[in-house]
Design an enzyme around this catalytic site. Structure first.
Site, short mmCIF file in Angstrom:
data_model
loop_
_atom_site.label_atom_id
_atom_site.label_comp_id
_atom_site.label_asym_id
_atom_site.label_seq_id
_atom_site.Cartn_x
_atom_site.Cartn_y
_atom_site.Cartn_z
NE ARG A 278 -2.96 -0.27 3.17
CZ ARG A 278 -4.16 -0.79 2.86
NH1 ARG A 278 -5.03 -0.08 2.19
NH2 ARG A 278 -4.48 -2.00 3.26
CB CYS A 346 -28.36 -5.28 -8.24
SG CYS A 346 -28.67 -4.74 -9.92
C1 LIG Z 1 -0.59 -7.99 1.94
C2 LIG Z 1 0.76 -8.33 2.42
C3 LIG Z 1 1.78 -7.38 2.43
C4 LIG Z 1 1.57 -5.94 2.04
O1 LIG Z 1 0.79 -5.23 2.96
P1 LIG Z 1 0.65 -3.64 2.83
O2 LIG Z 1 -0.27 -3.28 3.91
O3 LIG Z 1 0.07 -3.39 1.47
O4 LIG Z 1 1.99 -3.06 2.97
C5 LIG Z 1 3.04 -7.79 2.81
N1 LIG Z 1 3.29 -9.07 3.18
C6 LIG Z 1 2.31 -10.01 3.19
C7 LIG Z 1 2.67 -11.39 3.60
C8 LIG Z 1 1.02 -9.68 2.81
O5 LIG Z 1 0.07 -10.61 2.85
#
Ligand SMILES: *Cc1c(COP(=O)(O)O)cnc(C)c1O
Length: 422
Positions: A278, A346
């Site tokens: 993110r 919907c």
């Molecule tokens: C989803 C995930 C991330 C990334 O998480 P962010 O919140 O997008 O930084 C990193 N490691 C694992 C194992 C994940 O499942």
């Protein structure tokens, strides 16, 4: 500085007017900014440039190969959670030795793909998975590098559905079983223990859970070494939150997070691995959509837009807040109106926001939904037979379509009426 801004009264992505993209590509459409992706990667990587570290971008946040190639060029690695994501990362030019493989349900086929490619490490989440990996690697005459993902039983994450580090979550090896699990791994011929791994959740806006996790896992590293395990890497996962434009507390800056991690791990003598998703992609993308109808309900106004929950699931799934603005800058005399912004699907859940104050809008006006670069396109579906929407990557004054919009014909081609109905 963000790269989605008004210029001469019109919202741009870097040097490209969003109206131009809407006209040439159609709406709804995801628009990503190269400059923002690059800046986010650099800000994060720079905070660890003086220590041994690998930034392995979490591919599931935004898995378009153009996004991955943009990051690969800067030296970024990848955290993948499926064979499909592994193929994307390799195709985008991310070297196998910068790829880590996470996830609770890796299949033997996926393991073979990763062993063939020669990835850096499997983040193993259970004993049965370890045994399957050992067997698969042995059959191929290979050795699999592993780290156990441990469950530190720490509460973190912006929402129950994105909390992963509590004992009740499905992720990782239970804390009380970790040392037994490492001992088993060390006894298996096709397994080589190289590290430890955690990932406690997502959209975390506080350093405290990271700190608690690092302290707990550091103790584990020391104990594992004392038992003879050669622990070289410590993967702290992803999860750093980003601002979404609401009035919640701002998440820590990557530099502050970086200083904290370095401070706590300096004497540990490990390579740190990070899996930000993110933080890199979230604010590097917007969802550009068009108002279909402005409808007056019994006691509220609805903006019905052409984007829907199948294109951006976060509001429906996590009650997520996304900042919104019209593409055309409102004049000084604009009228504020309270809207429920909804899609055409919907489902009552197909609501992006309720009671949001926006400049008055009408049919055919363009609306930008901000912070949609992560967990947007990658979570999209074709619910209601709405074709996946295209993705566009902007780079300075130019843009390119990096995923085409399929036609309904493309979708129907994959389905068959069985012979007994023909
Ligand atoms: C989803 C995930 C991330 C990334 O998480 P962010 O919140 O997008 O930084 C990193 N490691 C694992 C194992 C994940 O499942």
């Amino acid at each position: 500085m963000r790269h989605f801004d008004f210029n001469a009264g019109e919202m741009h992505a870097e040097g490209v007017p969003l109206r131009q993209i809407a006209e040439e590509v159609g709406t709804p459409v995801y628009v990503y900014s190269t400059a923002t992706l690059e800046r986010h990667y650099k800000v994060f990587a720079d905070s660890f440039k003086d220590v041994p570290a690998l930034v392995a971008y979490s591919v599931k946040a935004n898995s378009n190969i153009a996004v991955l190639a943009t990051l690969a060029k800067l030296g970024c690695g990848a955290d993948v959670v499926s064979g499909g994501e592994l193929s994307r990362a390799l195709m985008a030019g991310i070297p196998a030795d910068k790829i880590v493989f996470s996830g609770v349900g890796k299949t033997p086929d996926e393991m073979r793909l990763a062993l063939d490619a020669g990835i850096r490490v499997f983040n193993v989440e259970s004993r049965p998975e370890l045994e399957t990996l050992n067997q698969t690697a042995a059959d191929m005459g290979k050795i699999a590098n592993i780290a156990f993902r441990v469950n530190p039983n720490v509460t973190a994450g912006g929402h129950d559905k994105i909390s992963t580090g509590k004992a009740e979550n499905k992720f990782g090896v239970a804390w009380k079983d970790t040392e037994k699990a490492f001992a088993l791994a060390a006894s298996l011929p096709a397994i080589k223990v190289v590290g430890v791994d955690v990932h406690i959740g997502s959209q975390i806006d506080d350093l405290a859970p990271f700190k608690a996790t690092i302290q707990k896992v550091s103790g584990l590293v020391t104990r594992l070494r004392a038992s003879g395990h050669d622990i070289q890497s410590f993967d702290i996962g992803g999860g750093l939150g980003i601002p979404y434009g609401d009035n919640r507390k701002a998440p820590p800056l990557p530099s502050v997070y970086g200083a904290m991690v370095k401070d706590l791990t300096r004497d540990l003598g490990v390579e740190m691995i990070f899996e930000p998703g993110r933080m890199i992609a979230g604010n590097a993308g917007v969802l550009l959509s068009k108002v279909i109808y402005a409808k007056e309900g019994a006691d509220r106004n609805f903006l019905i837009i052409d984007a829907a929950m199948n294109d951006l699931l976060r509001p429906a799934l996590y009650d997520a807040y996304h900042d919104m603005e019209p593409v055309k800058a409102p004049g000084s005399d604009f009228e504020e109106t309270l809207y429920d912004v909804v899609g055409p699907i919907c489902e009552t859940g197909d609501t992006f926001t309720k009671n949001r104050s926006l400049p008055a809008m009408k049919a055919d006006d363009l609306l930008v939904i901000h912070s949609a670069g992560a967990y947007g396109a990658s979570q999209a579906s074709q619910y209601n037979t709405r074709p996946l929407i295209p993705e566009v990557l902007v780079n300075g004054d130019e843009y390119q379509i990096i995923r085409e919009r399929p036609t309904v014909e493309d979708i129907l081609k994959t389905e068959k009426i069985p012979h007994w109905l023909r």
